[in-house]
Design an enzyme around this catalytic site. Structure first.
Site, PDB file in Angstrom:
ATOM      1  N   ASP A  67       4.263  12.701 -11.728  1.00  0.00           N
ATOM      2  CA  ASP A  67       4.639  11.812 -10.630  1.00  0.00           C
ATOM      3  C   ASP A  67       5.391  10.631 -11.238  1.00  0.00           C
ATOM      4  O   ASP A  67       4.831   9.888 -12.052  1.00  0.00           O
ATOM      5  CB  ASP A  67       3.383  11.329  -9.895  1.00  0.00           C
ATOM      6  CG  ASP A  67       3.687  10.453  -8.686  1.00  0.00           C
ATOM      7  OD1 ASP A  67       4.877  10.153  -8.434  1.00  0.00           O
ATOM      8  OD2 ASP A  67       2.739  10.057  -7.989  1.00  0.00           O
ATOM      9  N   ALA A 110       0.868  -1.173   0.000  1.00  0.00           N
ATOM     10  CA  ALA A 110       0.000   0.000   0.000  1.00  0.00           C
ATOM     11  C   ALA A 110       0.910   1.230   0.000  1.00  0.00           C
ATOM     12  O   ALA A 110       1.773   1.372   0.873  1.00  0.00           O
ATOM     13  CB  ALA A 110      -0.898   0.009   1.226  1.00  0.00           C
ATOM     14  N   ASP A 111       0.751   2.089  -0.990  1.00  0.00           N
ATOM     15  CA  ASP A 111       1.555   3.306  -1.087  1.00  0.00           C
ATOM     16  C   ASP A 111       0.896   4.429  -0.288  1.00  0.00           C
ATOM     17  O   ASP A 111      -0.238   4.820  -0.589  1.00  0.00           O
ATOM     18  CB  ASP A 111       1.695   3.745  -2.547  1.00  0.00           C
ATOM     19  CG  ASP A 111       2.598   2.834  -3.362  1.00  0.00           C
ATOM     20  OD1 ASP A 111       3.304   2.013  -2.759  1.00  0.00           O
ATOM     21  OD2 ASP A 111       2.598   2.973  -4.604  1.00  0.00           O
ATOM     22  N   ALA A 118       3.145   6.797 -17.880  1.00  0.00           N
ATOM     23  CA  ALA A 118       2.934   6.682 -16.435  1.00  0.00           C
ATOM     24  C   ALA A 118       3.389   7.939 -15.694  1.00  0.00           C
ATOM     25  O   ALA A 118       2.815   8.298 -14.656  1.00  0.00           O
ATOM     26  CB  ALA A 118       3.661   5.462 -15.892  1.00  0.00           C
ATOM     27  N   ALA A 136       3.683  -5.953  -7.809  1.00  0.00           N
ATOM     28  CA  ALA A 136       2.280  -5.742  -8.154  1.00  0.00           C
ATOM     29  C   ALA A 136       2.151  -4.696  -9.259  1.00  0.00           C
ATOM     30  O   ALA A 136       1.344  -4.849 -10.189  1.00  0.00           O
ATOM     31  CB  ALA A 136       1.488  -5.314  -6.925  1.00  0.00           C
ATOM     32  N   ASP A 160       8.550   0.528 -12.834  1.00  0.00           N
ATOM     33  CA  ASP A 160       7.765  -0.704 -12.813  1.00  0.00           C
ATOM     34  C   ASP A 160       6.911  -0.828 -14.077  1.00  0.00           C
ATOM     35  O   ASP A 160       6.724  -1.925 -14.612  1.00  0.00           O
ATOM     36  CB  ASP A 160       6.873  -0.752 -11.579  1.00  0.00           C
ATOM     37  CG  ASP A 160       7.672  -0.702 -10.284  1.00  0.00           C
ATOM     38  OD1 ASP A 160       8.813  -1.187 -10.282  1.00  0.00           O
ATOM     39  OD2 ASP A 160       7.154  -0.165  -9.285  1.00  0.00           O
ATOM     40  N   GLY A 170      16.419   7.404 -16.999  1.00  0.00           N
ATOM     41  CA  GLY A 170      15.469   8.462 -16.684  1.00  0.00           C
ATOM     42  C   GLY A 170      15.073   9.245 -17.929  1.00  0.00           C
ATOM     43  O   GLY A 170      14.669   8.679 -18.944  1.00  0.00           O
ATOM     44  N   LYS A 228       6.470  -2.948  -6.008  1.00  0.00           N
ATOM     45  CA  LYS A 228       7.117  -3.055  -7.316  1.00  0.00           C
ATOM     46  C   LYS A 228       6.559  -4.208  -8.147  1.00  0.00           C
ATOM     47  O   LYS A 228       6.250  -4.055  -9.330  1.00  0.00           O
ATOM     48  CB  LYS A 228       8.630  -3.199  -7.147  1.00  0.00           C
ATOM     49  CG  LYS A 228       9.327  -1.967  -6.570  1.00  0.00           C
ATOM     50  CD  LYS A 228      10.817  -2.052  -6.690  1.00  0.00           C
ATOM     51  CE  LYS A 228      11.272  -1.964  -8.111  1.00  0.00           C
ATOM     52  NZ  LYS A 228      10.961  -0.687  -8.765  1.00  0.00           N
ATOM     53  N   GLY A 265      16.323   8.231 -21.569  1.00  0.00           N
ATOM     54  CA  GLY A 265      15.969   6.997 -22.253  1.00  0.00           C
ATOM     55  C   GLY A 265      16.620   5.776 -21.649  1.00  0.00           C
ATOM     56  O   GLY A 265      16.710   5.638 -20.423  1.00  0.00           O
TER      57      GLY A 265
END
Length: 285
Positions: free
Chosen positions: A227, A12-13, A263, A42, A233, A202, A40, A205
């Site tokens: 974010d 749970a984050d 994401a 999940a 992941d 990052g 990670k 690439g």
């Protein structure tokens, strides 16, 4: 064999946003606390599942509200949760996450039920129909090794993400077919003997190393990051998906670059992962 098995963590984050990260000993005002599904492994399973993959998750949660949240989120992505155990009297794993105004994050994890996972929780028949196994280091190394050994025996490609980074036994690297790590982890690891790897960089690439072929650099998709939690992941899940479908490592990494970029434009981890149609529209824009 196009199925994907992911063995590892569900967390749970606990997320708070603030304009900048606090200095040691400093207290800052933050946003309201958000409790979101993460972990990670999940995250990787959900990323592959939302993109249409056939995914099976092996892990453990506690018998609490956070555990139910995680199982529901993973299942909603089409992931098979038959082997996600519910541990009575144990808290679900958690990750305490701070996100700053630039979308960067800091994360501290508490294992909870993830720490109860054992090699016995990884049945050999879990790899039936699988082409790729996804691993990271948020559960016991004994579990990671057991899963890698079982996958190797079953002829399944082992995709290992060396995160959270730490010392690993040489056997894990010997069992790994494709290694995924960031440039800082690659520098710390040095020579590793894995012939196929993807080094993420990052906003710059990634670089693909595939056996004796020359390294291939793949540019990032430029975005305004909201974010970055769970972007790595998302990348991992996308690589697993495309490798299981028969893509080359370069093709898989190029696809994953787009998924990770998407994401970054949404808050949270699992909630930020695209469906195929969402990804297509994003890359067309």
């Amino acid at each position: 064999m196009t199925g994907i098995v992911v063995v590892g963590s569900l967390n749970a984050d606990l997320v708070v946003r603030t304009e900048r990260f606090p200095k040691p000993g400093e207290t800052l005002q933050g946003s309201d606390l958000a409790i979101l599904p993460g972990g990670k492994s999940a995250n990787q399973a959900v990323a592959a599942g939302r993109l249409g993959g056939t995914v099976r998750m092996i892990g453990a949660v506690g018998d609490d509200g956070n555990g139910a949240l995680l199982r529901d989120s993973v299942a909603a992505a089409g992931v098979d949760t038959t082997h996600v155990a519910v541990r009575q009297g144990t808290a679900t794993g958690t990750a305490v996450i701070t996100v700053d105004g630039a979308g960067e994050n800091t994360i501290v994890i508490s294992a909870g039920a993830n720490g109860t996972l054992t090699p016995d929780d990884v049945p050999a028949d879990a790899f039936d129909g699988a082409g790729v196994l996804g691993l990271c280091l948020e559960v016991s190394i004994d579990v990671v090794l057991a899963a890698a050994r079982a996958a190797r025996t079953a002829g399944v490609t082992v995709l290992t993400n060396l995160s959270p980074f730490g010392a690993v036994p040489s056997e894990l690297l010997d069992l790994t077919d494709v290694l995924l790590l960031n440039e800082h982890e690659a520098a710390a690891l040095g020579e590793h003997g894995v012939r196929r790897s993807v080094v993420t960089r990052g906003g710059d690439g990634c670089v693909v190393h595939d056996g004796d072929a020359d390294p291939v650099s793949i540019d990032a998709v430029p975005v305004q990051a909201v974010d970055t939690t769970g972007c790595g992941d998302a990348f991992m899940g996308a690589v697993a998906l495309r490798l299981a479908a028969g893509d080359s490592l370069v093709e898989a990494a190029r696809f994953a670059i787009g998924v990770g970029a998407y994401a970054a434009t949404k808050p949270g981890a699992q909630a930020s992962y695209p469906t195929p149609s969402e990804l297509e529209a994003f890359l067309r824009a």
